[in-house]
Structures are given as C-alpha cells and as structure tokens.
Design a protein around this motif. Structure first.
Motif: not given
Length: 256
Positions: A37-61
């Motif tokens: 199985s798998g997935d792909f998509g996007a989030v408006s921001k990538y936040i990890y444990r409270g911290g910002v990893e990407n403050d813009d749209v992040a594409f993920q898979a």
C-alpha cells in the motif's frame, strides 16, 4: 504507523497519517503473503513535534509492504524548506526508511516495534568548532494500541545534528469515527531530553518539554481513496525552552 512511521514521526504529520490509513485497505494490492500500500499528497505545512519542517506546502509520499508474518518495511518522504548542511539553501528532502513488527494481543490490544533511519537530501555533516554531527539519524519506536488509543515512545539511538542519543519522545493519540464518515483525531506529545551529550551543535536547557497537542478532523471524499484533513496544532517548547507557534494544517492525500 497497518504499521506507522512517526517522524519529522515522519506521508502526513502523525494524526493525518494514522487517521487516513483507515481507508488504505480499499485500494491496497493484496498478495498471497501480504499487502502493498502507499499514498501521496500534500499538506499546507509540515509540522513535526511542534517544530516547522516546511512552512510552505509540503509534498509527501509513502510506500509500505506488510507481510502476513507481521513484519513490514516501508518508505516515507517529504519536501522541506531547508537543507541541514547549507543554510543558504531553501529546500531539501527527507527520506525515512523503516522496518517493523506488529501483532495483536487480543481483539482490543495490539503492539508495534519499529526501527527507522532518517536520511536528508545531500546527507552530510554539520560542523561547529571541534564538534561535528551527521544529519542522518536512527531511532527505535514502541507502540501499544488499545481500542481507539495509541501510546508510543521512541528513542534516538545516536547523536545527530538535531538531537542527542537517548532523547526520548512520548506520545498518545486518539482516533474516533464520527457520523458522515468523519474521524476525530487528537494527540499530545512531549520529549525527555538527554543533556549529557551536549556540544556546540546541540544544547539543552529542559530535561522535559511538552512539544505539541493536535486536534482535527479527516474524511474520505465521496467514498474515494482521497482523504482530506484539517488539524489545529498547539505548540509547546523545544529543548531550549523556546516556544513553538500554533498552526492550522490542511492535508489532501490519495491512498493506493
């Protein structure tokens, strides 16, 4: 974390990934020995444990193969708005590779053990005076799921550019189905920091810090494999006691 990878725990932030996995079985490739199985998509921001990893749209898979024995292997990746070894670069990529084993204890109780490697675009080493650290990191994760609750703890195995060996992250999550195919997601997480290995690259002033709390909703769109999610993230503190911002994160993900 299906077995899940919890990362920076990790095709959407933690809550989105856990909740949307409910729909993954609809389109996953089932073989005689397991499920791909798998997935792909996007989030408006990538936040990890409270911290910002990407403050813009992040594409993920993500891609995972779960064997009928309970062993699974997988990959998760996301775009970043920084490069760990080049402060002048405003983009990067995170690659997470993991192997896990999970099983049911009874109808309501299950567990998962996972080892993950976090590899960043261009890899490399961060230097500061006489000290240096690799950006690549490794941790182990243990999860216990009881009905709609999941409790997890992960430990960093070696010093990295963003943490010390022995740093521990503790989290609890709750996912509850609602009418109209909505799912309520909530989680809270905090870190126990090991200050004994501090140097010029990583410093610590807090032995324990609440990092973040999340609450949100997710929903499959028109009974399809596309899932939309909306989460509010309440920021806590980092290892220096500095406050994290609050965020609203929207996600859209396709599962196959």
């Amino acid at each position: 974390m299906t077995i899940f990878s919890f990362k920076n725990m990790m095709a959407l932030p933690l809550l989105c990934f856990v909740s949307t996995s409910i729909y993954a079985e609809n389109t996953a490739l089932v073989t005689s020995n397991g499920i791909l199985s798998g997935d792909f998509g996007a989030v408006s921001k990538y936040i990890y444990r409270g911290g910002v990893e990407n403050d813009d749209v992040a594409f993920q898979a993500a891609l995972e193969y779960a064997h009928k024995s309970g062993v699974s292997v997988g990959y998760w990746g996301s775009t970043l708005d920084y490069d760990a070894t080049d402060e002048n670069r405003t983009h990067g990529f995170e690659h997470d590779l993991y192997i896990a084993y999970g099983d049911e204890i009874n109808a309501d109780l299950s567990y998962n053990l996972q080892a993950t490697a976090y590899i960043y675009q261009h890899g490399g080493t961060v230097y500061a005076d006489a000290h240096k650290r690799k950006t690549t990191a490794f941790d182990v994760l243990g999860e216990l799921a009881y009905k709609e609750f999941t409790f997890a703890a992960s430990v960093l195995l070696a010093d990295a550019s963003f943490g010390n060996a022995g740093d521990m992250y503790l989290s609890a999550a709750y996912n509850h189905p609602l009418p109209k195919n909505f799912i309520l997601n909530a989680s809270v997480g905090g870190s126990v920091y090991n200050s004994g290995r501090d140097d010029e690259i990583v410093q610590t002033t807090k032995d324990f810090a609440f990092n973040e709390a999340r609450i949100g909703l997710s929903k499959s769109l028109a009974e399809s494999s596309v899932v939309a999610s909306l989460d509010y993230i309440l920021g806590g503190e980092d290892r220096l006691g500095e406050d994290f911002d609050n965020h609203v994160v929207f996600g859209l993900n396709y599962h196959f």
